[in-house]
Design an enzyme around this catalytic site. Sequence first.
Site, mmCIF file in Angstrom:
data_model
loop_
_atom_site.group_PDB
_atom_site.id
_atom_site.type_symbol
_atom_site.label_atom_id
_atom_site.label_comp_id
_atom_site.label_asym_id
_atom_site.label_seq_id
_atom_site.Cartn_x
_atom_site.Cartn_y
_atom_site.Cartn_z
ATOM 1 N N LYS A 35 -7.808 -11.879 -0.292
ATOM 2 C CA LYS A 35 -7.874 -11.447 -1.699
ATOM 3 C C LYS A 35 -6.744 -12.112 -2.486
ATOM 4 C CE LYS A 35 -5.245 -7.277 -0.596
ATOM 5 N NZ LYS A 35 -5.380 -5.844 -0.248
ATOM 6 N N TYR A 256 22.758 -17.375 -19.044
ATOM 7 C CA TYR A 256 22.553 -16.346 -20.064
ATOM 8 C C TYR A 256 23.311 -15.072 -19.729
ATOM 9 C CZ TYR A 256 18.692 -19.080 -22.040
ATOM 10 O OH TYR A 256 17.939 -20.045 -22.629
HETATM 11 C C1 LIG Z 1 -4.965 -5.816 1.144
HETATM 12 C C2 LIG Z 1 -5.619 -5.004 2.168
HETATM 13 C C3 LIG Z 1 -5.304 -5.144 3.528
HETATM 14 C C4 LIG Z 1 -4.210 -6.083 4.008
HETATM 15 O O1 LIG Z 1 -2.972 -5.461 3.908
HETATM 16 P P1 LIG Z 1 -1.621 -6.203 4.407
HETATM 17 O O2 LIG Z 1 -0.571 -5.193 4.174
HETATM 18 O O3 LIG Z 1 -1.454 -7.396 3.527
HETATM 19 O O4 LIG Z 1 -1.825 -6.567 5.822
HETATM 20 C C5 LIG Z 1 -6.021 -4.412 4.454
HETATM 21 N N1 LIG Z 1 -6.984 -3.559 4.062
HETATM 22 C C6 LIG Z 1 -7.305 -3.359 2.768
HETATM 23 C C7 LIG Z 1 -8.367 -2.380 2.400
HETATM 24 C C8 LIG Z 1 -6.639 -4.065 1.782
HETATM 25 O O5 LIG Z 1 -6.955 -3.873 0.502
#
Ligand SMILES: *Cc1c(COP(=O)(O)O)cnc(C)c1O
Length: 365
Positions: A35, A256
């Site tokens: 994702k 800054y």
């Molecule tokens: C993003 C996600 C994961 C992965 O989680 P990590 O902490 O990056 O390993 C697993 N299951 C779901 C439903 C997610 O949305």
Amino acid sequence: MPRPILATINTAALAHNLARMRSAAPDARIWAIVKANAYGHGIERAFEGLRSADGFALLDLTEAQRLRALDWRGPILLLEGCFDARDLELCSRLNLWHVVHCNEQIDMLAAHKTQVPHRVFLKMNSGMNRLGFTPQRYRAAWTRLIALPQVEEISLMTHFSDADGPKGVAAQLAAFYAVTHDLPGERSFSNSAGALRHGHELAARSDWIRPGIAVYGSSPDFPTKSAADWGLQPAMTLASKIIGLQTLQAGDTVGYGSSFTADGPLRIGVVACGYADGYPRHCTTGTPVLVGGVRTRMVGRVSMDMITIDLTPVPVAGMGSEVTLWGRSTAGTVLAVDEVARAGGTVAYELMCALAQRVPVVVET
Ligand SMILES: *Cc1c(COP(=O)(O)O)cnc(C)c1O
């Protein structure tokens, strides 16, 4: 010459990390979570390193289309399921498996016309309180789904809120098991932290793990354990160069807000990397950085296009010296993205996902 900043995606590190996750759950299949454009790495760029995954899981239908365009014929899972009825058309056409987390999604499925019935993952809200049916409503949802001709097979899933922390997964797992123990179907629970820290509690009942962050080489429970402790390698390196030098005297300030004051003579390197490249603006004096593979510290504030670093530990550094913001230096030294994230009050997930559009990216194998 282009501005010297560059992100490098290392295919071998991705493959190594995936294999590491497989060893954590040898009997489970792996959804590589891609994702958010593979956590900022780029789906197309990460694909080669991740192709030994058993499936890919993501949220955006356009990302699912991109995977099919790469000729990936294996399973793809939509982690939030369908957002509207038309998404189901694409699921049928591209053979996407999808999560069902609410009654509206069951209604859509019941109204969907398809030749081929769908594989769905029915999500329980076992305590996270984001998506999913509560334990009380879960079986009713399962019964409704199994009666639909549009459904071929139901897998059971939940998501842990505390796999990375002291609370652990036991209570959520018990809630899940109490309701599902006699239901058929494959099970999926673990994110990276769940698979690495709670494998022993889950092994017998886990058919699919869902690692994301660990695959990209960041520790899911930093600073308890580092990526190196878990045997993970950085898949993303952000590097740049020194484009300016200054020599400060006691009392001189940098950047800054004059937030850093030298207490004696100090050589400063100006690096072509700022918050507009995705470097966290909340990082401040003391944030680790590598120059020529040698660890030193940032001083002063992060600007849009530049940061300033203390060159004391690297007297040989000069114009054009390599600076590693996170990842692996040419010399082989590693600066964990987790350390930089922590210095900026955030997590590595955010840094990776926030890599800016303007940063050129190359793939190395
Ligand atoms: C993003 C996600 C994961 C992965 O989680 P990590 O902490 O990056 O390993 C697993 N299951 C779901 C439903 C997610 O949305």
